[in-house]
Write a protein that holds these residues in place. Sequence first.
Motif, PDB file in Angstrom:
ATOM      1  N   THR A 209       0.838  -1.189   0.000  1.00 15.56           N
ATOM      2  CA  THR A 209       0.000   0.000   0.000  1.00 15.56           C
ATOM      3  C   THR A 209       0.878   1.245   0.000  1.00 15.56           C
ATOM      4  OG1 THR A 209      -1.674  -1.184   1.296  1.00 15.56           O
ATOM      5  CG2 THR A 209      -1.839   1.217   1.242  1.00 15.56           C
ATOM      6  N   PRO A 210       0.698   2.141  -0.979  1.00 13.71           N
ATOM      7  CA  PRO A 210       1.457   3.400  -0.965  1.00 13.71           C
ATOM      8  C   PRO A 210       1.080   4.244   0.256  1.00 13.71           C
ATOM      9  CG  PRO A 210       0.402   3.052  -3.094  1.00 13.71           C
ATOM     10  CD  PRO A 210      -0.154   2.025  -2.152  1.00 13.71           C
ATOM     11  N   TRP A 211       2.057   4.965   0.799  1.00 15.09           N
ATOM     12  CA  TRP A 211       1.794   5.862   1.914  1.00 15.09           C
ATOM     13  C   TRP A 211       0.845   6.963   1.470  1.00 15.09           C
ATOM     14  CZ3 TRP A 211       7.364   7.069   4.032  1.00 15.09           C
ATOM     15  CH2 TRP A 211       7.932   5.897   4.527  1.00 15.09           C
TER      16      TRP A 211
ATOM     17  N   ASN B  36       1.114   9.995   2.127  1.00 17.13           N
ATOM     18  CA  ASN B  36       1.875  11.183   1.740  1.00 17.13           C
ATOM     19  C   ASN B  36       2.764  10.945   0.515  1.00 17.13           C
ATOM     20  OD1 ASN B  36       4.151   9.796   2.607  1.00 17.13           O
ATOM     21  ND2 ASN B  36       4.447  11.019   4.447  1.00 17.13           N
ATOM     22  N   GLY B  37       2.705   9.741  -0.067  1.00 22.12           N
ATOM     23  CA  GLY B  37       3.472   9.441  -1.269  1.00 22.12           C
ATOM     24  C   GLY B  37       4.944   9.148  -1.038  1.00 22.12           C
ATOM     25  N   GLY B  38       5.382   9.078   0.206  1.00 21.39           N
ATOM     26  CA  GLY B  38       6.805   8.924   0.505  1.00 21.39           C
ATOM     27  C   GLY B  38       7.336   7.510   0.520  1.00 21.39           C
ATOM     28  N   GLY B  39       6.497   6.499   0.345  1.00 22.16           N
ATOM     29  CA  GLY B  39       6.970   5.122   0.391  1.00 22.16           C
ATOM     30  C   GLY B  39       5.832   4.137   0.239  1.00 22.16           C
ATOM     31  N   VAL B  40       6.134   2.889   0.577  1.00 20.73           N
ATOM     32  CA  VAL B  40       5.159   1.808   0.465  1.00 20.73           C
ATOM     33  C   VAL B  40       5.207   0.970   1.741  1.00 20.73           C
ATOM     34  CG1 VAL B  40       4.511  -0.268  -0.821  1.00 20.73           C
ATOM     35  CG2 VAL B  40       5.363   1.737  -2.044  1.00 20.73           C
ATOM     36  N   THR B  41       4.030   0.597   2.230  1.00 20.24           N
ATOM     37  CA  THR B  41       3.885  -0.256   3.404  1.00 20.24           C
ATOM     38  C   THR B  41       3.444  -1.641   2.953  1.00 20.24           C
ATOM     39  OG1 THR B  41       3.317   1.540   4.893  1.00 20.24           O
ATOM     40  CG2 THR B  41       2.479  -0.618   5.475  1.00 20.24           C
ATOM     41  N   THR B  42       3.941  -2.663   3.630  1.00 22.21           N
ATOM     42  CA  THR B  42       3.480  -4.026   3.391  1.00 22.21           C
ATOM     43  C   THR B  42       2.461  -4.381   4.464  1.00 22.21           C
ATOM     44  OG1 THR B  42       5.590  -4.645   2.402  1.00 22.21           O
ATOM     45  CG2 THR B  42       4.174  -6.440   3.169  1.00 22.21           C
TER      46      THR B  42
ATOM     47  N   PHE C 253      -1.926  -3.936  10.555  1.00 24.96           N
ATOM     48  CA  PHE C 253      -0.639  -4.413  11.062  1.00 24.96           C
ATOM     49  C   PHE C 253       0.268  -4.515   9.842  1.00 24.96           C
ATOM     50  CE2 PHE C 253       2.488  -7.552  12.237  1.00 24.96           C
ATOM     51  CZ  PHE C 253       2.692  -7.395  13.598  1.00 24.96           C
ATOM     52  N   SER C 254       1.373  -3.774   9.837  1.00 27.26           N
ATOM     53  CA  SER C 254       2.189  -3.704   8.624  1.00 27.26           C
ATOM     54  C   SER C 254       3.670  -3.587   8.936  1.00 27.26           C
ATOM     55  CB  SER C 254       1.744  -2.507   7.779  1.00 27.26           C
ATOM     56  OG  SER C 254       1.937  -1.309   8.498  1.00 27.26           O
ATOM     57  N   ARG C 255       4.473  -3.773   7.899  1.00 24.46           N
ATOM     58  CA  ARG C 255       5.922  -3.589   7.975  1.00 24.46           C
ATOM     59  C   ARG C 255       6.304  -2.558   6.929  1.00 24.46           C
ATOM     60  NH1 ARG C 255      10.616  -8.001   8.876  1.00 24.46           N
ATOM     61  NH2 ARG C 255      12.404  -6.614   8.575  1.00 24.46           N
ATOM     62  N   THR C 256       7.152  -1.610   7.331  1.00 23.74           N
ATOM     63  CA  THR C 256       7.468  -0.487   6.470  1.00 23.74           C
ATOM     64  C   THR C 256       8.957  -0.159   6.485  1.00 23.74           C
ATOM     65  OG1 THR C 256       5.304   0.466   6.983  1.00 23.74           O
ATOM     66  CG2 THR C 256       6.939   1.948   6.059  1.00 23.74           C
TER      67      THR C 256
END
Length: 182
Positions: free
Chosen positions: A13-15, A17-23, A34-37
């Motif tokens: 899933t993209p953040w 704010n567009g700054g990264g991606v979360t799993t 519950f995620s890992r980033t």
Amino acid sequence: MITPLDSDRYQRTPWKNGGGVTTDIAFDGDVWRFSRTPITAAGPFSDYSGFDRLQVLVAGSGLVLQTPTGEIDVRRPFRPVRFAGETPIVSRLEAGPVEVVNLMGDRGKVRINLTVLEAGRTQHLGPGIHIAYCPGGRAILQFADGTHELQADGGLRIEDIDGVAGCSAGLIVLGSVLCVSQ
């Protein structure tokens, strides 16, 4: 009920704010996640007004969360921190990129907790949903009626179990979500 979580089925899933991606490892719509980033560059956190957030550093070191009222120290791995989703935060990386495990929940609907179980440590699991996640290596989670081995990036969704879970090897990040009456 204990259900293995397949890392091939985790969602990216993209953040906001567009700054990264979360799993996303486990979630319930817009209620909890519950995620890992990976955090590879310093920058602002997304606004999650109305949510409680818990975070624990699982790879790297030197993460600091700067707020208008001071710092939230996440420099050392495996020490969960809690903050409100509406708190303006800018991350600072003192020693390069890091990875974190996050648990976020809509505070009007759920109560959340994040615990780290090392070998020899136990935790009572009450009502609700619990996510047991192995951030690296291998870990063993024990219940009164059996043992579950987790490989790196593997997890379990645990529901309707009122008892004690223990870690007999490795390290497990345990997220707990309890629905609240409205």
